[in-house]
Design a protein around this motif. Structure first.
Motif, PDB file in Angstrom:
ATOM      1  N   PRO A 309       0.827  -1.210   0.000  1.00  0.00           N
ATOM      2  CA  PRO A 309       0.000   0.000   0.000  1.00  0.00           C
ATOM      3  C   PRO A 309       0.860   1.258   0.000  1.00  0.00           C
ATOM      4  O   PRO A 309       1.821   1.350   0.758  1.00  0.00           O
ATOM      5  CB  PRO A 309      -0.792  -0.101   1.309  1.00  0.00           C
ATOM      6  N   GLY A 310       0.519   2.174  -0.876  1.00  0.00           N
ATOM      7  CA  GLY A 310       1.195   3.465  -0.886  1.00  0.00           C
ATOM      8  C   GLY A 310       2.592   3.431  -1.469  1.00  0.00           C
ATOM      9  O   GLY A 310       3.299   4.420  -1.421  1.00  0.00           O
ATOM     10  N   SER A 311       3.037   2.299  -2.010  1.00  0.00           N
ATOM     11  CA  SER A 311       4.398   2.235  -2.532  1.00  0.00           C
ATOM     12  C   SER A 311       4.376   2.121  -4.050  1.00  0.00           C
ATOM     13  O   SER A 311       3.672   1.277  -4.602  1.00  0.00           O
ATOM     14  CB  SER A 311       5.145   1.034  -1.950  1.00  0.00           C
ATOM     15  N   PRO A 312       5.170   2.946  -4.739  1.00  0.00           N
ATOM     16  CA  PRO A 312       5.236   2.836  -6.192  1.00  0.00           C
ATOM     17  C   PRO A 312       6.165   1.703  -6.625  1.00  0.00           C
ATOM     18  O   PRO A 312       6.343   1.458  -7.802  1.00  0.00           O
ATOM     19  CB  PRO A 312       5.818   4.186  -6.610  1.00  0.00           C
ATOM     20  N   GLU A 313       6.764   1.028  -5.657  1.00  0.00           N
ATOM     21  CA  GLU A 313       7.694  -0.050  -5.967  1.00  0.00           C
ATOM     22  C   GLU A 313       7.184  -1.371  -5.428  1.00  0.00           C
ATOM     23  O   GLU A 313       6.389  -1.408  -4.488  1.00  0.00           O
ATOM     24  CB  GLU A 313       9.053   0.227  -5.316  1.00  0.00           C
ATOM     25  N   LEU A 314       7.681  -2.453  -6.026  1.00  0.00           N
ATOM     26  CA  LEU A 314       7.414  -3.782  -5.484  1.00  0.00           C
ATOM     27  C   LEU A 314       8.754  -4.467  -5.260  1.00  0.00           C
ATOM     28  O   LEU A 314       9.728  -4.195  -5.956  1.00  0.00           O
ATOM     29  CB  LEU A 314       6.591  -4.615  -6.471  1.00  0.00           C
TER      30      LEU A 314
END
Ligand SMILES: [Zn+2]
Ligand SMILES: [Zn+2]
Length: 683
Positions: A309-314
């Protein structure tokens, strides 16, 4: 060239090979190469690495020496090869000799490494005796560090001791021409460990004869089950990554409110469907260390929002054990064939909230049964708890570079050469408290431990003390000097102070950061270090964390520091970034300023009365230690922009603040400035 002259045309050479050359198939490799070139001589492991002599035609000896390094086995890391001429002895036979018993090898244990291509082929070949056998390994791959109990690195001193090799495995183990010569975890379905699928109350599942435990687990995953999975360094919790309800259920049961989950993709191409991968990221994902690699998420990736959640990265990683390969393959077979790219599995630490990852079977059953619908377990014990490592790639003037965020499985226990002459004395460094690692060193080498974690947790503290004993044994380090943080309340400091008969050296937290950075890059210094940190005990007793230090490995001077602010109410300010916003407004207002007003972004989110009380603490300094922490300044800025008045884990506000940055902004500071940062939030 093959015409062999009598004695006069013969040549004998001795070579000494140093580096990671034991337990990686180096001797059988030398044996095969010598055989191929028709050379006599010997090879053996000793305290310094590998020693060998070869004798034959001058051309063959030259060919041997030129091929020795370039064709070495995949897990070998050659640091130094030196050769010298010897008198020919007329030796025509080549032999692998016993190791001399005088001295302890420096690096007898290598990191765990992922299933090699040969083993993978056997694993998927219905004609092979190891078809679908989840503990297939060889000298070029398999568990190492996580199964070692003592030295020498020999089967009786690993967690494979309880499994007696069958005749076929034993024959492979003893044949220098075989890929499994002296592969300590060698096993097969006849004689090795086995998996079973358990219900949360520990009962084995009744499986139809046409299905094995992996297939049943894969089918359950497809249907939305949460699976606890025993891996290499500990247990994981897995579920399908594309289903919002399934991921949300895992998140709720794990009490992991917002921290991102890592994903395991079946192949590099599947990973590329989830995140944007550059060449360097691709290399890292496929590297023998098999870390979790952080990369920008693809908008169209079949990944539930609840994953990160809320992260542009994985954070993505590839399978690294045969069990992973089988599970992912079966899961893909069962999944909707139309879903392209392949659906990944959430593969997150097997723990509740901030506890350490479970690795003992009984403990895992107790702690994970309330979270998992099924447990896929096996009977090869894990000796040392080792989390997945986490890396990211940053742009640098010289090209993209990887930055280590958590160094653990796959990297540990590889050693680090120390700058200069290293230390003549045996040293133990005890590390800090929140994200502890320790380190042992002697001669020119240091061995940094796996990620230990937060020592305030009892289990973690035990991993710390047992880990130190283990490392001292494995690397024959008997500490004469023990170094510790200056913080008197750190449990690692207290541990150090209790060690008897050693010289104690206190090291300031940020000097340790600077010295570690120098050591990592093989630089003796002096250097200017900008250390941007959350919290570290300063030499003046205040909380440091935004420091400019000038110095070297031995000594530093504080030449600059962030403007100090108060931590209103102490540690609670870490969980409530709005307090830091208040403290910074107070600090910016100067000494004569009145109480700062609530900024617009926080209006209605903090009670006026509470704000005024905290502003008063910040102004008077009551119960509010002074800090130059950069982490807290980031928190304050994030709170002032209304990102997060309160957080669920340290660094969350800053991470979410960063996530809002528009990568397309033309006036952005170049990516270069982002080097070396770390992220607190990854699993
Ligand atoms: Zn292999
Ligand atoms: Zn066997």
């Amino acid at each position: 060239m093959s015409i062999e002259a009598p004695a006069a045309g013969r040549r004998r050479a001795r070579a000494r090979v140093q580096g990671t050359v034991q337990g990686v198939g180096f001797r059988p490799y030398v044996y095969r190469l010598a055989g191929e070139l028709g050379l006599g001589g010997f090879v053996l492991n000793d305290a310094h690495g590998v020693l060998l002599e070869v004798e034959g035609s001058a051309a063959a000896v030259a060919a041997f020496l030129s091929r020795l390094g370039p064709e070495a086995p995949p897990l070998a890391v050659l640091e130094r090869v030196s050769a010298e001429e010897r008198e020919p002895q007329g030796e025509r036979r080549f032999a692998i000799l016993e190791s001399p018993r005088d001295g302890v090898a420096d690096a007898p244990v290598t990191p765990d490494s992922p299933t090699c291509a040969d083993c993978l082929r056997e694993l998927l070949d219905p004609e092979d005796r190891r078809f679908r056998y989840p503990f297939t390994n060889c000298t070029n791959c398999g568990p190492r560090f996580t199964i070692v109990r003592g030295i020498p690195y020999d089967r009786p001193y690993t967690t494979m001791a309880g499994f007696r090799m069958c005749a076929c495995c034993q024959a492979e183990y003893e044949d220098p021409g075989d890929r499994r010569f002296h592969a300590q975890p060698n096993a097969c379905p006849e004689c090795g460990p086995s998996v079973s699928l358990l219900t949360p109350d520990g009962e084995p599942m009744a499986l139809g004869s046409h299905r094995d435990a992996m297939q049943a687990a894969a089918a359950a995953l497809r249907d939305g089950a949460v699976l606890a999975l025993k891996g290499i360094g500990g247990y994981h919790l897995a579920c399908r990554a594309d289903d919002e309800a399934t991921v949300a259920r895992l998140r709720a049961r794990k009490h992991r409110e917002d921290k991102p989950f890592a994903l395991m993709a079946r192949t590099l191409e599947d990973a590329a469907g989830l995140v944007v991968l550059g060449d360097r990221e691709r290399e890292l994902l496929s590297a023998t260390e098999r870390p979790i690699v952080l990369a920008p998420r693809r908008r169209e990736a079949p990944v539930a929002d609840a994953v990160a959640p809320g992260s542009p990265e994985l954070g993505v990683l590839l399978p690294y054990s045969p069990l992973h390969h089988l599970l992912l393959a079966d899961f893909s077979d069962f999944s909707d064939a139309s879903s392209a790219p392949g659906v990944a599995l959430v593969m997150t630490s097997g723990n509740v909230s901030d506890e350490p990852i479970a690795f003992g079977d009984q403990d895992a059953l107790e702690r994970l049964a309330p979270i998992a619908d099924l447990l896929l377990v096996h009977d090869r014990p894990i000796q040392t708890r080792t989390d997945d490592s986490v890396v990211r790639v940053v742009a640098e003037p010289g090209g993209p570079r990887s930055v280590m965020l958590r160094r653990s499985r796959g990297y540990v226990p590889a050693s680090l050469p120390l700058p200069g002459d290293g230390t003549p004395r045996h040293v133990l460094a005890c590390g800090a408290e929140l994200k502890n690692t320790f380190c042992v060193a002697k001669g020119g080498r240091a061995w940094v431990s796996h990620h230990i974690g937060d020592l305030k947790n009892y289990e973690t503290l035990r991993s710390f003390t047992e880990g130190i004993e283990h490392f001292e044994r494995l690397f024959a380090v008997e500490p004469e000097v023990v170094t510790h943080d200056l913080h008197p309340e750190y449990l690692s400091t207290k541990y150090a102070l209790e060690r008897e008969g050693v010289e104690l050296v206190g090291v300031q937290h940020h000097h340790a950061h600077l010295a570690a950075c120098l050591a990592e890059h093989g630089e003796p210094g002096p250097a200017i270090g900008a250390i941007y940190d959350g919290t570290g005990y300063g030499t003046d007793g205040t909380v440091w964390g935004g420091e400019l230090l000038f110095g070297d490995l031995e000594d530093v001077r504080r030449v600059g520091t962030l403007h100090p602010a108060r931590l209103p109410g102490g540690e609670r300010a870490i969980r409530q970034p709005w307090r830091m916003a208040c403290a910074w407004l107070a600090a910016a207002g100067g000494d004569g300023g009145g109480a700062p007003a609530i900024p617009p972004a926080l209006a209605g989110r903090v009670e006026e009365r509470t704000w005024a009380a905290i502003a008063e603490l910040a102004r008077t300094g009551l119960a509010s230690p002074q800090t130059s922490s950069m982490g807290r300044l980031f928190d304050a800025a994030a709170a002032l922009c209304g990102i997060r008045p309160e957080v669920n884990y340290e660094g969350q506000a800053a991470i979410e603040f960063e996530a809002l940055c528009d990568p397309g902004e033309p006036g952005a500071v170049s990516d270069r400035a982002r080097g070396g940062r770390t992220r607190a939030g990854w699993p």
